[in-house]
Design a protein around this motif. Structure first.
Motif, PDB file in Angstrom:
ATOM      1  N   ASN A 102     -28.719  85.346 -24.505  1.00  0.00           N
ATOM      2  CA  ASN A 102     -29.695  86.052 -24.863  1.00  0.00           C
ATOM      3  C   ASN A 102     -29.695  86.332 -26.352  1.00  0.00           C
ATOM      4  O   ASN A 102     -28.786  85.680 -26.938  1.00  0.00           O
ATOM      5  CB  ASN A 102     -29.638  87.349 -24.194  1.00  0.00           C
ATOM      6  CG  ASN A 102     -28.532  88.234 -24.401  1.00  0.00           C
ATOM      7  OD1 ASN A 102     -27.790  88.151 -25.318  1.00  0.00           O
ATOM      8  ND2 ASN A 102     -27.667  88.766 -23.273  1.00  0.00           N
TER       9      ASN A 102
ATOM     10  N   ASP B 155     -28.633  88.803 -28.443  1.00  0.00           N
ATOM     11  CA  ASP B 155     -27.671  89.209 -28.736  1.00  0.00           C
ATOM     12  C   ASP B 155     -26.127  88.313 -28.554  1.00  0.00           C
ATOM     13  O   ASP B 155     -25.598  88.354 -29.439  1.00  0.00           O
ATOM     14  CB  ASP B 155     -27.309  90.673 -27.823  1.00  0.00           C
ATOM     15  CG  ASP B 155     -28.286  91.729 -28.252  1.00  0.00           C
ATOM     16  OD1 ASP B 155     -28.871  91.863 -29.176  1.00  0.00           O
ATOM     17  OD2 ASP B 155     -28.354  92.589 -27.432  1.00  0.00           O
ATOM     18  N   LYS B 156     -26.256  87.549 -27.586  1.00  0.00           N
ATOM     19  CA  LYS B 156     -25.031  86.492 -27.320  1.00  0.00           C
ATOM     20  C   LYS B 156     -25.285  85.372 -28.296  1.00  0.00           C
ATOM     21  O   LYS B 156     -24.284  85.188 -29.219  1.00  0.00           O
ATOM     22  CB  LYS B 156     -25.072  86.013 -25.971  1.00  0.00           C
ATOM     23  CG  LYS B 156     -24.180  85.126 -25.596  1.00  0.00           C
ATOM     24  CD  LYS B 156     -22.772  85.774 -25.535  1.00  0.00           C
ATOM     25  CE  LYS B 156     -21.894  85.078 -24.406  1.00  0.00           C
ATOM     26  NZ  LYS B 156     -20.697  86.003 -24.357  1.00  0.00           N
TER      27      LYS B 156
ATOM     28  N   LEU C 132     -26.752  85.786 -31.372  1.00  0.00           N
ATOM     29  CA  LEU C 132     -26.333  86.007 -32.696  1.00  0.00           C
ATOM     30  C   LEU C 132     -24.610  86.439 -32.765  1.00  0.00           C
ATOM     31  O   LEU C 132     -24.136  86.034 -33.971  1.00  0.00           O
ATOM     32  CB  LEU C 132     -26.775  87.466 -32.946  1.00  0.00           C
ATOM     33  CG  LEU C 132     -26.723  88.460 -34.094  1.00  0.00           C
ATOM     34  CD1 LEU C 132     -27.045  87.642 -35.374  1.00  0.00           C
ATOM     35  CD2 LEU C 132     -27.215  89.952 -34.268  1.00  0.00           C
ATOM     36  N   GLN C 133     -24.156  86.762 -31.831  1.00  0.00           N
ATOM     37  CA  GLN C 133     -22.673  86.759 -31.517  1.00  0.00           C
ATOM     38  C   GLN C 133     -21.942  85.300 -31.937  1.00  0.00           C
ATOM     39  O   GLN C 133     -21.100  85.377 -32.639  1.00  0.00           O
ATOM     40  CB  GLN C 133     -22.371  87.409 -30.398  1.00  0.00           C
ATOM     41  CG  GLN C 133     -20.618  87.688 -30.149  1.00  0.00           C
ATOM     42  CD  GLN C 133     -20.137  87.903 -28.690  1.00  0.00           C
ATOM     43  OE1 GLN C 133     -21.245  88.206 -27.630  1.00  0.00           O
ATOM     44  NE2 GLN C 133     -19.036  88.248 -28.485  1.00  0.00           N
TER      45      GLN C 133
END
Length: 155
Positions: free
Chosen positions: A134, A136-137, A139-140
């Motif tokens: 997703n 957020d993942k 971006l991480q």
């Protein structure tokens, strides 16, 4: 592809993992020293690359620089060496993440079967659990990669 049991430096091949532009990857076990019996990841540089003029000096210089790197986005190099034409780099083994996934049964009368799959790479994750990626993942992952590349470029 090298056979199971073949020695690469202080390690013996357990299994072939794959091949890409940067060489062949193997799961190995340590065959000597304090780490004897431990699993390790060994990358074997392609022969056509390692036989190019000046590669040996470049390989030594780059591996010595990689040994100094640590922190987010860095998979620490633990050892490197040369055996005949074989230039190799060794890293700690990472088990990855084991998941269970339903797969269709060959027998249409049966329901689907569950199988164990190891997620060890971004490609594995995209193939078997694409829903995990997703924003957020992503971006991480990208932040971690950027931190590692930034640290390498500073060196």
């Amino acid at each position: 592809m090298l056979s199971q049991g073949t020695r690469i430096g202080p390690s013996r091949i357990v299994s072939w993992l794959g091949e890409g532009s940067s060489g062949q990857s193997y799961q190995c076990t340590e065959s000597e020293g304090e780490e004897k019996g431990a699993n390790v990841y060994v990358k074997l540089i392609p022969r056509d690359l390692s036989e190019k003029k000046g590669f040996g000096d470049y390989f030594l210089q780059e591996c010595q620089a990689l040994e100094q790197l640590n922190g987010p986005g860095i998979w620490p190099l633990t050892k490197f060496g040369i055996m005949k034409w074989k230039h190799w780099i060794k890293f700690r083994w990472s088990e990855g993440k084991k998941i269970e996934k339903e797969s269709p049964s060959e027998d249409s009368a049966k329901e689907s079967e569950r199988q164990e799959i190891w997620i060890r790479s971004l490609a594995d994750l995209l193939e078997h659990q694409p829903e995990e990626i997703n924003p957020d993942k992503l971006l991480q992952v990208m932040t971690c990669l950027h931190q590692g590349l930034h640290r390498a470029h500073l060196s």
